[in-house]
Scaffold this motif. Structure first.
Motif, PDB file in Angstrom:
ATOM      1  N   ILE A 182      -7.675  23.442  96.208  1.00 59.18           N
ATOM      2  CA  ILE A 182      -6.614  22.388  96.270  1.00 59.18           C
ATOM      3  C   ILE A 182      -5.946  21.974  95.065  1.00 59.18           C
ATOM      4  O   ILE A 182      -6.631  22.319  93.725  1.00 59.18           O
ATOM      5  CB  ILE A 182      -7.261  21.164  96.974  1.00 59.18           C
ATOM      6  CG1 ILE A 182      -8.428  20.722  96.024  1.00 59.18           C
ATOM      7  CG2 ILE A 182      -7.862  21.585  98.207  1.00 59.18           C
ATOM      8  CD1 ILE A 182      -8.850  19.243  96.429  1.00 59.18           C
ATOM      9  N   HIS A 183      -4.891  21.486  95.180  1.00 63.29           N
ATOM     10  CA  HIS A 183      -4.195  20.655  94.021  1.00 63.29           C
ATOM     11  C   HIS A 183      -4.027  19.309  94.023  1.00 63.29           C
ATOM     12  O   HIS A 183      -4.117  18.488  94.845  1.00 63.29           O
ATOM     13  CB  HIS A 183      -2.857  21.542  93.620  1.00 63.29           C
ATOM     14  CG  HIS A 183      -1.833  21.150  94.855  1.00 63.29           C
ATOM     15  ND1 HIS A 183      -1.816  21.830  95.938  1.00 63.29           N
ATOM     16  CD2 HIS A 183      -0.754  19.965  94.956  1.00 63.29           C
ATOM     17  CE1 HIS A 183      -0.918  21.208  96.882  1.00 63.29           C
ATOM     18  NE2 HIS A 183      -0.361  20.219  96.270  1.00 63.29           N
ATOM     19  N   GLN A 217      -5.032   9.881 105.545  1.00 59.95           N
ATOM     20  CA  GLN A 217      -3.742  11.068 105.323  1.00 59.95           C
ATOM     21  C   GLN A 217      -3.631  11.820 106.629  1.00 59.95           C
ATOM     22  O   GLN A 217      -2.894  12.912 106.592  1.00 59.95           O
ATOM     23  CB  GLN A 217      -3.706  11.475 104.002  1.00 59.95           C
ATOM     24  CG  GLN A 217      -3.759  10.727 102.846  1.00 59.95           C
ATOM     25  CD  GLN A 217      -3.695  11.498 101.642  1.00 59.95           C
ATOM     26  OE1 GLN A 217      -3.910  12.885 101.459  1.00 59.95           O
ATOM     27  NE2 GLN A 217      -2.917  11.013 100.555  1.00 59.95           N
ATOM     28  N   ALA A 218      -4.321  11.803 107.726  1.00 59.44           N
ATOM     29  CA  ALA A 218      -4.354  12.845 108.912  1.00 59.44           C
ATOM     30  C   ALA A 218      -3.402  11.954 109.874  1.00 59.44           C
ATOM     31  O   ALA A 218      -2.894  11.089 109.911  1.00 59.44           O
ATOM     32  CB  ALA A 218      -5.836  12.974 109.460  1.00 59.44           C
ATOM     33  N   ASP A 219      -2.872  12.949 110.988  1.00 64.11           N
ATOM     34  CA  ASP A 219      -2.190  12.642 111.943  1.00 64.11           C
ATOM     35  C   ASP A 219      -2.890  11.368 112.757  1.00 64.11           C
ATOM     36  O   ASP A 219      -3.957  11.495 112.976  1.00 64.11           O
ATOM     37  CB  ASP A 219      -2.127  13.957 112.916  1.00 64.11           C
ATOM     38  CG  ASP A 219      -1.090  13.546 113.989  1.00 64.11           C
ATOM     39  OD1 ASP A 219      -0.774  12.754 114.696  1.00 64.11           O
ATOM     40  OD2 ASP A 219      -0.335  14.672 114.193  1.00 64.11           O
ATOM     41  N   ASN A 269      -0.054  14.234  99.883  1.00 69.43           N
ATOM     42  CA  ASN A 269      -0.299  14.301 101.209  1.00 69.43           C
ATOM     43  C   ASN A 269      -0.021  15.959 101.748  1.00 69.43           C
ATOM     44  O   ASN A 269      -0.704  16.137 102.743  1.00 69.43           O
ATOM     45  CB  ASN A 269       0.969  13.423 101.935  1.00 69.43           C
ATOM     46  CG  ASN A 269       0.737  12.147 101.667  1.00 69.43           C
ATOM     47  OD1 ASN A 269      -0.320  11.705 101.515  1.00 69.43           O
ATOM     48  ND2 ASN A 269       1.931  11.391 101.769  1.00 69.43           N
ATOM     49  N   ASP A 270       0.659  16.719 101.005  1.00 69.62           N
ATOM     50  CA  ASP A 270       0.960  18.148 101.427  1.00 69.62           C
ATOM     51  C   ASP A 270      -0.185  18.940 101.285  1.00 69.62           C
ATOM     52  O   ASP A 270      -0.177  20.244 101.757  1.00 69.62           O
ATOM     53  CB  ASP A 270       2.069  18.792 100.441  1.00 69.62           C
ATOM     54  CG  ASP A 270       1.744  18.764  99.200  1.00 69.62           C
ATOM     55  OD1 ASP A 270       0.635  18.350  98.688  1.00 69.62           O
ATOM     56  OD2 ASP A 270       2.694  19.394  98.441  1.00 69.62           O
ATOM     57  N   VAL A 271      -1.392  18.681 100.669  1.00 71.41           N
ATOM     58  CA  VAL A 271      -2.680  19.489 100.519  1.00 71.41           C
ATOM     59  C   VAL A 271      -3.029  19.838 101.899  1.00 71.41           C
ATOM     60  O   VAL A 271      -3.452  20.871 102.337  1.00 71.41           O
ATOM     61  CB  VAL A 271      -3.830  18.889  99.564  1.00 71.41           C
ATOM     62  CG1 VAL A 271      -4.989  19.414 100.014  1.00 71.41           C
ATOM     63  CG2 VAL A 271      -3.346  18.606  98.486  1.00 71.41           C
ATOM     64  N   LEU A 272      -3.010  18.863 102.991  1.00 72.56           N
ATOM     65  CA  LEU A 272      -3.678  19.232 104.336  1.00 72.56           C
ATOM     66  C   LEU A 272      -2.625  18.801 105.323  1.00 72.56           C
ATOM     67  O   LEU A 272      -2.871  18.569 106.591  1.00 72.56           O
ATOM     68  CB  LEU A 272      -4.882  18.206 104.627  1.00 72.56           C
ATOM     69  CG  LEU A 272      -6.394  18.587 103.842  1.00 72.56           C
ATOM     70  CD1 LEU A 272      -7.439  17.569 103.991  1.00 72.56           C
ATOM     71  CD2 LEU A 272      -6.790  19.916 103.910  1.00 72.56           C
ATOM     72  N   ALA A 282       3.617  26.268 103.487  1.00 69.32           N
ATOM     73  CA  ALA A 282       2.542  26.985 102.340  1.00 69.32           C
ATOM     74  C   ALA A 282       1.422  27.022 103.118  1.00 69.32           C
ATOM     75  O   ALA A 282       0.537  27.748 102.799  1.00 69.32           O
ATOM     76  CB  ALA A 282       2.782  26.395 101.170  1.00 69.32           C
ATOM     77  N   ASN A 283       1.217  25.920 104.044  1.00 69.84           N
ATOM     78  CA  ASN A 283      -0.396  25.574 104.717  1.00 69.84           C
ATOM     79  C   ASN A 283      -0.610  26.801 105.724  1.00 69.84           C
ATOM     80  O   ASN A 283      -1.482  26.574 106.388  1.00 69.84           O
ATOM     81  CB  ASN A 283      -0.434  24.262 104.863  1.00 69.84           C
ATOM     82  CG  ASN A 283      -0.917  23.543 103.701  1.00 69.84           C
ATOM     83  OD1 ASN A 283      -1.129  24.046 102.686  1.00 69.84           O
ATOM     84  ND2 ASN A 283      -0.600  22.298 103.893  1.00 69.84           N
ATOM     85  N   ALA A 284       0.520  27.635 106.208  1.00 65.07           N
ATOM     86  CA  ALA A 284       0.239  28.369 107.383  1.00 65.07           C
ATOM     87  C   ALA A 284      -0.725  29.405 107.148  1.00 65.07           C
ATOM     88  O   ALA A 284      -1.459  29.911 107.956  1.00 65.07           O
ATOM     89  CB  ALA A 284       1.683  29.103 107.749  1.00 65.07           C
ATOM     90  N   GLY A 285      -1.047  29.679 105.792  1.00 63.40           N
ATOM     91  CA  GLY A 285      -2.067  30.823 105.516  1.00 63.40           C
ATOM     92  C   GLY A 285      -3.348  30.226 105.864  1.00 63.40           C
ATOM     93  O   GLY A 285      -4.515  31.025 105.845  1.00 63.40           O
ATOM     94  N   PHE A 286      -3.391  28.884 106.231  1.00 61.52           N
ATOM     95  CA  PHE A 286      -5.054  28.295 106.451  1.00 61.52           C
ATOM     96  C   PHE A 286      -5.167  28.288 108.250  1.00 61.52           C
ATOM     97  O   PHE A 286      -6.217  27.818 108.487  1.00 61.52           O
ATOM     98  CB  PHE A 286      -5.057  27.047 105.964  1.00 61.52           C
ATOM     99  CG  PHE A 286      -4.942  27.209 104.322  1.00 61.52           C
ATOM    100  CD1 PHE A 286      -6.128  27.522 103.648  1.00 61.52           C
ATOM    101  CD2 PHE A 286      -4.052  26.470 103.698  1.00 61.52           C
ATOM    102  CE1 PHE A 286      -6.136  27.493 102.413  1.00 61.52           C
ATOM    103  CE2 PHE A 286      -3.916  26.395 102.336  1.00 61.52           C
ATOM    104  CZ  PHE A 286      -5.044  27.100 101.540  1.00 61.52           C
ATOM    105  N   CYS A 287      -4.217  28.884 108.962  1.00 61.36           N
ATOM    106  CA  CYS A 287      -4.274  28.912 110.100  1.00 61.36           C
ATOM    107  C   CYS A 287      -5.115  30.362 110.448  1.00 61.36           C
ATOM    108  O   CYS A 287      -4.251  31.411 110.138  1.00 61.36           O
ATOM    109  CB  CYS A 287      -2.945  28.832 110.835  1.00 61.36           C
ATOM    110  SG  CYS A 287      -2.174  27.343 110.609  1.00 61.36           S
ATOM    111  N   VAL A 288      -6.050  30.330 111.157  1.00 64.74           N
ATOM    112  CA  VAL A 288      -6.876  31.644 111.552  1.00 64.74           C
ATOM    113  C   VAL A 288      -7.321  31.558 112.987  1.00 64.74           C
ATOM    114  O   VAL A 288      -7.988  30.619 113.227  1.00 64.74           O
ATOM    115  CB  VAL A 288      -8.104  31.701 110.495  1.00 64.74           C
ATOM    116  CG1 VAL A 288      -8.721  32.882 110.973  1.00 64.74           C
ATOM    117  CG2 VAL A 288      -7.661  31.816 109.198  1.00 64.74           C
TER     118      VAL A 288
END
Length: 530
Positions: free
Chosen positions: A281-282, A351-353, A303-306, A314-320
């Protein structure tokens, strides 16, 4: 030239040289460059380095505060209603994390280390006794079994469901805090263990994590490049992971959060690899803060981390598997942790939906209590204060073949969250303040020279003006005395009448022949005969 004049011109000469030298040093940044060069060489993970020992045995105490979400209405949730939870805690443990088996590699440019963690309960910082206090939470082993059977036939799931019902096992369980945290012998896992010995019959959120490490790390020492100081080279022999769906998501970036390179600026992003999150994470700069008299930069995950891939591709790669994504503020980590469908987030879905927050009664996310942040001293890159906050959740949904789940609404259900805190101790803070004072004085030495030159310039101007003024006064006094002497001499040589005779006598005298010198002296005198 008088002694006073010599002193004045000497002052002017010195101040001129100080100003010239000082301004030249300020423009060239000689001392600042020297300090920065020194820091780059000194702050490395080598045995000769002054920071090596503190990296190997961190002096600031680390505390782990565990908070649990006690479910108050399981029946309502099982019937299709909204679950209600109540936060209990903290249950605080002191964390000891020395680095062991430290071995230098590749001529001292890299270092291998293990980082086992040991936890000791701290009652004075806790709300109660974890071995006595009870918590009602999701039966995670039960959910893990259902999740594993989801790919099997409906017939098999039905048989297993009937067997579980015969054991009296429910979707929610009631256990002590200690059991949920550090482990207990689970009746369902015991049955599975009898058939599959590789399955552990004990379960706990921190089971087998007391006294163990998170993997084998190889770090860059910073010997070749100060920007690589503390960065992870490999984790468990890997330079990148394989369970995410993109190369970028699988990268192992940054440090482990214990150290950072010196000379940090506000515009850079800091990367941390979190083994418990199975990803990097950054953190971005937030504000300047002060901790125990030490100025620091606060960095926090933006906010863009999660963020959802819809808003941050860029977070599409964490979808499995690829395309199977959750919303903003949550991350499914079951891909790297076999078993239950575990999801991590910030506490109370900070910071979530809002949909995740509104699905559960009793949640109240706020920045002060639930934000993760890191306060760094920018010159040395040393963490002064840190708060790592993460929440463990599980996905609850309907599973065909298990009638008990037929009415529930799919929910990301909160289990507990941890607040890992560390603040620099007083002794280390005093040493840091002294070091920073020396660095500041040396770095600003040219400014001090310029300041001294300006002061001497003012002294020179004052002395010069006073000297000129005194000379003018002396000239004016000399002129006045000369003028007075001249006026006195003129008065002394003036002609004045000395006779008191009447006009008649004067006329008589006028008829008489004048006598030489009768009006020259102060009184009439007879001219002497030759």
């Amino acid at each position: 030239m008088t002694r006073r004049s010599c002193a004045i011109y000497a002052t002017g000469f010195i101040c001129a040289h100080l100003l010239i030298v000082g301004i030249a040093l300020v423009v060239a940044q000689v001392f600042q460059t020297m300090i920065h060069s020194r820091l780059k060489k000194e702050i490395t993970l080598t045995e000769k380095s002054q920071v090596f020992e503190s990296w190997k045995n961190p002096p600031p105490p680390v505390y782990m505060e565990y908070y649990f979400f006690n479910v108050t209405n399981p029946e309502v949730f099982m019937a299709g209603g909204k679950a209600s939870v109540k936060q209990i805690g903290p249950y605080t443990y002191r964390e000891y994390r020395p680095r062991e088996n430290v071995t230098f590699l590749e001529n001292g440019t890299k270092v291998y280390a293990l980082n086992p963690k040991t936890f000791v309960f701290v009652p004075e910082k806790s709300v109660g006794d974890p071995q006595v206090d009870i918590v009602r939470t999701v039966n995670i082993p039960f959910v893990a079994i259902m999740n594993e059977l989801n790919s099997y036939s409906f017939f098999l799931r039905t048989i297993v469901s009937m067997y579980i019902n015969s054991l009296g096992i429910e979707l929610f369980m009631t256990r002590t805090v200690h059991e949920v945290l550090w482990g207990f012998k689970d009746p369902l896992l015991t049955k599975v263990h009898s058939m599959k010995p590789e399955v552990d019959e004990y379960f706990g959120l921190m089971w087998k994590k007391n006294g163990t490490h998170e993997g084998e790390f190889v770090f860059h020492t910073g010997e070749q490049n100060y920007l690589d100081y503390g960065k992870i080279d490999t984790w468990n022999g890997l330079r990148e992971m394989s369970w995410w769906s993109s190369n970028q998501s699988n990268m192992i970036n940054g440090t482990d959060g214990a150290v950072f390179h010196p000379l940090i600026n506000r515009n850079e992003l800091l990367y941390i690899f979190a083994a418990d999150l199975c990803r990097s994470i950054h953190l971005a700069y937030v504000e300047d803060v002060e901790v125990k008299g030490i100025q620091a930069y606060r960095f926090a995950p933006p906010n863009d981390v999660l963020m959802s891939p819809k808003n941050n591709p860029a977070n599409a790669g964490f979808c499995v598997p690829a395309g199977d994504c959750l919303g903003t503020g949550v991350l499914k980590v079951s891909v790297c942790r076999e078993g239950a469908p575990i999801v991590v987030s910030f506490p109370h879905f900070y910071q979530a939906d809002p949909a995740y927050i509104n699905a559960i009664d009793g949640l109240n996310p706020n920045k002060e209590e639930h934000e993760t942040y890191l306060d760094l001293q920018p010159t040395a890159g040393v963490p002064i204060r840190a708060c790592k906050r993460a929440q463990l959740n599980i996905i609850l949904k309907r599973v065909q073949g298990f009638p008990k789940t037929k009415n529930i609404t799919e929910t990301i259900f909160p289990i507990m969250f941890v607040n890992e805190t560390a603040t620099i101790d007083d002794e280390s803070a005093a040493q840091m303040r002294s070091l920073l004072l020396i660095v500041t004085l040396v770095s600003n030495f040219p400014v001090l020279i310029v300041g001294l030159g300006i002061i001497l310039l003012l002294v020179f101007l004052v002395l010069f003006c006073r000297n000129r003024q005194k000379k003018n006064e002396v000239k004016r006094i000399d002129f006045t005395e000369a003028f007075h002497s001249f006026a006195t001499a003129k008065d002394d040589t003036a002609y004045t009448p000395v006779s008191d005779k009447t006009d008649e006598s004067s006329e008589t005298a006028a008829n008489q022949p004048m006598k030489n010198g009768s009006y020259i002296a102060m009184s009439p005198v007879e001219a002497q005969k030759c």
